[in-house]
Scaffold this motif. Structure first.
Motif, PDB file in Angstrom:
ATOM      1  N   LYS A 254      10.717 -16.777  -8.803  1.00 57.02           N
ATOM      2  CA  LYS A 254      10.141 -16.336  -7.319  1.00 57.02           C
ATOM      3  C   LYS A 254       9.556 -14.577  -6.448  1.00 57.02           C
ATOM      4  N   HIS A 255       8.921 -14.197  -7.367  1.00 54.07           N
ATOM      5  CA  HIS A 255       8.297 -13.278  -7.124  1.00 54.07           C
ATOM      6  C   HIS A 255       6.688 -13.158  -7.915  1.00 54.07           C
ATOM      7  N   GLY A 256       6.247 -14.108  -9.099  1.00 62.96           N
ATOM      8  CA  GLY A 256       5.047 -14.669  -9.336  1.00 62.96           C
ATOM      9  C   GLY A 256       5.161 -13.878 -10.625  1.00 62.96           C
ATOM     10  N   THR A 257       3.960 -13.349 -10.891  1.00 61.13           N
ATOM     11  CA  THR A 257       3.561 -12.635 -12.252  1.00 61.13           C
ATOM     12  C   THR A 257       3.330 -11.302 -11.874  1.00 61.13           C
ATOM     13  N   THR A 258       3.712 -10.632 -13.351  1.00 64.38           N
ATOM     14  CA  THR A 258       3.387  -9.196 -13.386  1.00 64.38           C
ATOM     15  C   THR A 258       1.716  -8.490 -12.351  1.00 64.38           C
ATOM     16  N   ALA A 259       1.244  -9.932 -12.079  1.00 62.19           N
ATOM     17  CA  ALA A 259       0.151  -9.307 -11.445  1.00 62.19           C
ATOM     18  C   ALA A 259      -0.166  -9.208 -10.431  1.00 62.19           C
ATOM     19  N   ASN A 260       1.069 -10.144  -9.512  1.00 58.73           N
ATOM     20  CA  ASN A 260       1.486  -9.667  -8.606  1.00 58.73           C
ATOM     21  C   ASN A 260       1.531  -8.585  -7.712  1.00 58.73           C
ATOM     22  N   TYR A 261       2.045  -7.755  -9.193  1.00 55.89           N
ATOM     23  CA  TYR A 261       2.588  -6.775  -8.250  1.00 55.89           C
ATOM     24  C   TYR A 261       1.747  -4.943  -8.856  1.00 55.89           C
ATOM     25  N   ILE A 262       0.195  -5.816  -9.249  1.00 55.90           N
ATOM     26  CA  ILE A 262      -0.661  -4.395  -9.553  1.00 55.90           C
ATOM     27  C   ILE A 262      -1.141  -3.747  -8.746  1.00 55.90           C
ATOM     28  N   LEU A 263      -1.558  -2.668  -8.081  1.00 59.25           N
ATOM     29  CA  LEU A 263      -2.398  -2.425  -6.860  1.00 59.25           C
ATOM     30  C   LEU A 263      -3.641  -1.726  -7.364  1.00 59.25           C
ATOM     31  N   ASN A 264      -3.934  -1.172  -8.242  1.00 62.97           N
ATOM     32  CA  ASN A 264      -4.597   0.094  -8.356  1.00 62.97           C
ATOM     33  C   ASN A 264      -4.636  -0.053 -10.337  1.00 62.97           C
ATOM     34  N   LEU A 265      -5.874   0.251 -10.501  1.00 68.20           N
ATOM     35  CA  LEU A 265      -6.283   0.476 -12.390  1.00 68.20           C
ATOM     36  C   LEU A 265      -6.746   0.930 -12.640  1.00 68.20           C
ATOM     37  N   GLU A 266      -6.538   2.142 -13.792  1.00 73.90           N
ATOM     38  CA  GLU A 266      -7.775   3.281 -14.075  1.00 73.90           C
ATOM     39  C   GLU A 266      -8.183   2.717 -15.407  1.00 73.90           C
ATOM     40  N   VAL A 267      -9.265   2.242 -15.382  1.00 78.84           N
ATOM     41  CA  VAL A 267     -10.088   1.977 -16.543  1.00 78.84           C
ATOM     42  C   VAL A 267     -11.221   2.519 -17.521  1.00 78.84           C
ATOM     43  N   VAL A 268     -10.998   2.674 -18.698  1.00 79.62           N
ATOM     44  CA  VAL A 268     -12.268   3.043 -19.628  1.00 79.62           C
ATOM     45  C   VAL A 268     -13.053   1.769 -19.501  1.00 79.62           C
ATOM     46  N   LEU A 269     -14.208   2.183 -19.372  1.00 81.59           N
ATOM     47  CA  LEU A 269     -14.851   0.825 -19.849  1.00 81.59           C
ATOM     48  C   LEU A 269     -15.239   0.687 -21.307  1.00 81.59           C
ATOM     49  N   PRO A 270     -16.212   0.029 -22.250  1.00 78.12           N
ATOM     50  CA  PRO A 270     -16.646  -0.228 -23.422  1.00 78.12           C
ATOM     51  C   PRO A 270     -17.811   0.863 -23.686  1.00 78.12           C
ATOM     52  N   ASP A 271     -18.093   1.507 -22.614  1.00 81.72           N
ATOM     53  CA  ASP A 271     -19.330   1.955 -23.002  1.00 81.72           C
ATOM     54  C   ASP A 271     -19.011   3.916 -22.698  1.00 81.72           C
ATOM     55  N   GLY A 272     -17.145   3.715 -22.009  1.00 80.95           N
ATOM     56  CA  GLY A 272     -16.440   4.710 -21.837  1.00 80.95           C
ATOM     57  C   GLY A 272     -16.633   5.478 -20.608  1.00 80.95           C
ATOM     58  N   GLN A 273     -16.682   4.878 -19.685  1.00 85.05           N
ATOM     59  CA  GLN A 273     -17.430   4.966 -18.268  1.00 85.05           C
ATOM     60  C   GLN A 273     -16.006   5.144 -17.815  1.00 85.05           C
ATOM     61  N   VAL A 274     -15.026   5.345 -17.150  1.00 87.64           N
ATOM     62  CA  VAL A 274     -13.450   5.707 -16.513  1.00 87.64           C
ATOM     63  C   VAL A 274     -13.922   5.169 -14.698  1.00 87.64           C
ATOM     64  N   ILE A 275     -13.235   4.254 -14.548  1.00 84.50           N
ATOM     65  CA  ILE A 275     -13.776   4.364 -12.771  1.00 84.50           C
ATOM     66  C   ILE A 275     -11.565   3.268 -12.154  1.00 84.50           C
ATOM     67  N   TRP A 276     -11.269   3.524 -10.823  1.00 92.76           N
ATOM     68  CA  TRP A 276     -10.405   2.959 -10.782  1.00 92.76           C
ATOM     69  C   TRP A 276     -11.187   1.966 -10.125  1.00 92.76           C
ATOM     70  N   THR A 277      -9.562   0.766  -9.670  1.00 93.02           N
ATOM     71  CA  THR A 277     -10.507  -0.720  -9.624  1.00 93.02           C
ATOM     72  C   THR A 277     -10.150  -1.341  -7.997  1.00 93.02           C
ATOM     73  N   GLY A 278      -9.439   0.115  -7.452  1.00 92.09           N
ATOM     74  CA  GLY A 278      -9.058  -0.194  -5.811  1.00 92.09           C
ATOM     75  C   GLY A 278      -8.335   0.447  -5.402  1.00 92.09           C
ATOM     76  N   LYS A 279      -7.974   0.406  -4.141  1.00 91.65           N
ATOM     77  CA  LYS A 279      -7.275   2.057  -3.722  1.00 91.65           C
ATOM     78  C   LYS A 279      -5.857   1.909  -3.829  1.00 91.65           C
ATOM     79  N   ASN A 280      -4.856   2.293  -3.656  1.00 90.55           N
ATOM     80  CA  ASN A 280      -3.495   2.348  -3.145  1.00 90.55           C
ATOM     81  C   ASN A 280      -3.058   2.035  -1.840  1.00 90.55           C
ATOM     82  N   VAL A 281      -3.800   0.801  -1.388  1.00 92.44           N
ATOM     83  CA  VAL A 281      -3.199   0.502  -0.342  1.00 92.44           C
ATOM     84  C   VAL A 281      -2.764  -0.770  -0.515  1.00 92.44           C
ATOM     85  N   LYS A 282      -2.086  -1.378   0.821  1.00 91.44           N
ATOM     86  CA  LYS A 282      -1.688  -2.370   1.111  1.00 91.44           C
ATOM     87  C   LYS A 282      -2.066  -3.621   1.058  1.00 91.44           C
TER      88      LYS A 282
END
Length: 454
Positions: free
Chosen positions: A150-178
């Motif tokens: 009914k709801h799809g996978t976990t991916a359907n509910y991910i709004l935004n992610l904080e990620v450390v890239l392989p070279d150590g940079q830190v990013i947010w992948t999006g915004k907390n908006v629908k």
């Protein structure tokens, strides 16, 4: 290890000597690897510093969540650092108005589920490994569950992610908006990347209002009766949240493991069909239709559960199948997805292949969305080399069937280390080439989970 002593000493300064533990061996089934050490950072900042140092020194890193993976995704590549996320275990905020939760990715999935329920909210994934898996791992492989129908996978509910890239940079992948149409969807790119593009350290997850649930357990004499029943449920417009399947052998194993043989029935196929409704809605029309359909297709009395305790009692025969199989014998899990409309034909072809190889096993799965698992029990009469060769031949034949019917291998467990040989047949050459190019853009030195997926 001596030639990496300087790097390990530098890493100890980042996390503290007590959080860098030497490892002599890491076992995963028949596979055995020797990482340099395992690290237990506490913050995104520490992970960033670790990755900067590893990037400069070409030191490979394998990311580890809860370790519930069955695809070898947490297996050391040898001479690498295992980076465990278990200390990133804070639930940062539950926002009841926005219906989102912000968490560190080392939070155990079941802990997250219970916390948001206190706010009348719901993360609609009842993942079988929720008691030990981390939410970050579920995001990294786009985990599915019975609720995915009914709801799809976990991916359907991910709004935004904080990620450390392989070279150590830190990013947010999006915004907390629908709604967000600003360019490529980096959030979904990292969701399912299995730790090969970056290390997910925080996640903003969408939630829904808590639902009222009710559950049927139904057994069938024939596979035709079972499929015709499900098809009529769907064509009549009923909307189950889960449709779970277990063959007779699997059901007998679950009953034996639970030491409860009262549920054994003289049938070949069992399903669990669960529904969700708003707490203010009446279930009577759906219940009446369901009872009519059950009488039409099943000769056995169906069991019905509405309270939390009753539903848990019925679900246990499905939820304990993994433990029951392990208790019975060592086994290999093969995971695939196909369109539901062809799943009966594929099921029959797969059972014929298993019989051709004289394998003992069970088939279990999320039948509503066409995702099945084949658990083949190890043949102790064969040498390890003979067994590995025979199971490989069998699974390659099954993979050919899945691909010919438009299916995907793997279905929900991720590619990891162990499923690469099937993944290469399931996905086209150009698609793999593009994925490799994406990997090179994010991780040109290939230091992060470098031997996974490809």
């Amino acid at each position: 290890m001596n030639d990496k002593k300087a790097e390990l000493d530098a890493l100890k300064l980042i996390v503290g000597a007590e959080h860098l533990v030497p490892y002599t061996e890491q076992k995963y089934g028949e596979h055995s690897r020797n990482p340099l050490a395992t690290m237990f950072p506490k913050t995104t900042s520490e992970i960033s510093d670790i990755m900067k140092l590893c990037h400069i020194n070409n030191l490979k890193v394998t990311v580890r969540g809860g370790g519930s993976s069955v695809n070898g995704g947490v297996l050391s590549c040898g001479s690498d650092i295992i980076l465990s996320l278990e200390r990133l275990n804070s639930i940062i905020e539950v926002n009841k108005i926005e219906r989102i939760v912000t968490v560190e990715t080392g939070v155990i999935t079941e802990v997250l589920q219970k916390e948001v329920e206190k706010y009348g909210l719901y993360f609609p994934q009842n993942i079988s490994s929720a008691g030990m898996s981390f939410i970050g791992g579920n995001i990294a492989i786009r985990s599915g569950s019975p609720k995915s129908f009914k709801h799809g996978t976990t991916a359907n509910y991910i709004l935004n992610l904080e990620v450390v890239l392989p070279d150590g940079q830190v990013i947010w992948t999006g915004k907390n908006v629908k709604k967000d149409s600003s360019g490529y969807n980096l959030t979904q790119l990292f969701t399912g990347s299995e730790g090969t593009l970056g290390i997910i350290t925080k996640a903003v997850i969408k939630l829904i209002p808590l639902k009222k649930e009710w559950l049927f357990f139904i057994s069938f004499i024939s596979i035709n009766d079972m499929y015709n029943f499900i098809k009529e449920v769907l064509t009549l417009g009923l909307n189950p949240s889960s449709i779970e399947f277990l063959d007779r052998k699997g059901f007998e194993l679950a009953c034996s493991y639970l030491k409860d043989m009262r549920m054994i029935v003289n049938t070949g196929f069992c399903i669990w069909m669960e529904f969700e409704t708003e707490v203010w809605q009446s279930d009577l029309p759906e219940l009446e239709i369901m009872n009519q359909l059950i009488a039409k297709y099943s000769n056995d009395n169906a069991l019905f559960a509405e309270s939390s305790r009753e539903r848990e009692e019925l679900w246990k025969y499905r939820n304990k199948i993994g433990e029951a199989c392990l208790d019975y014998s060592e086994f290999v899990d093969y995971d695939f997805s196909i369109p539901f409309s062809v799943s009966q034909e594929v099921y029959e072809k797969i059972t014929a292949i298993l019989e051709e190889f004289n394998f003992e096993g069970i088939i279990v799965g999320h039948i509503g969305d066409g995702n099945f698992h084949i658990n083949v029990f190890c043949d102790k009469s064969l040498s390890p080399k003979q067994w590995e060769s025979k199971i490989y031949q069998c699974f390659m034949m099954i993979t050919s069937v899945i691909v010919n019917f438009g299916g995907s291998v793997p279905g929900e467990h991720g590619v990891g280390y162990l499923n690469k040989k099937y993944f290469n047949l399931s996905v086209g050459e150009k698609q793999i080439e593009l994925m490799n190019e994406i990997k090179r853009i994010f991780d040109p030195k290939s230091i992060l989970n470098f031997d996974k997926i490809f």
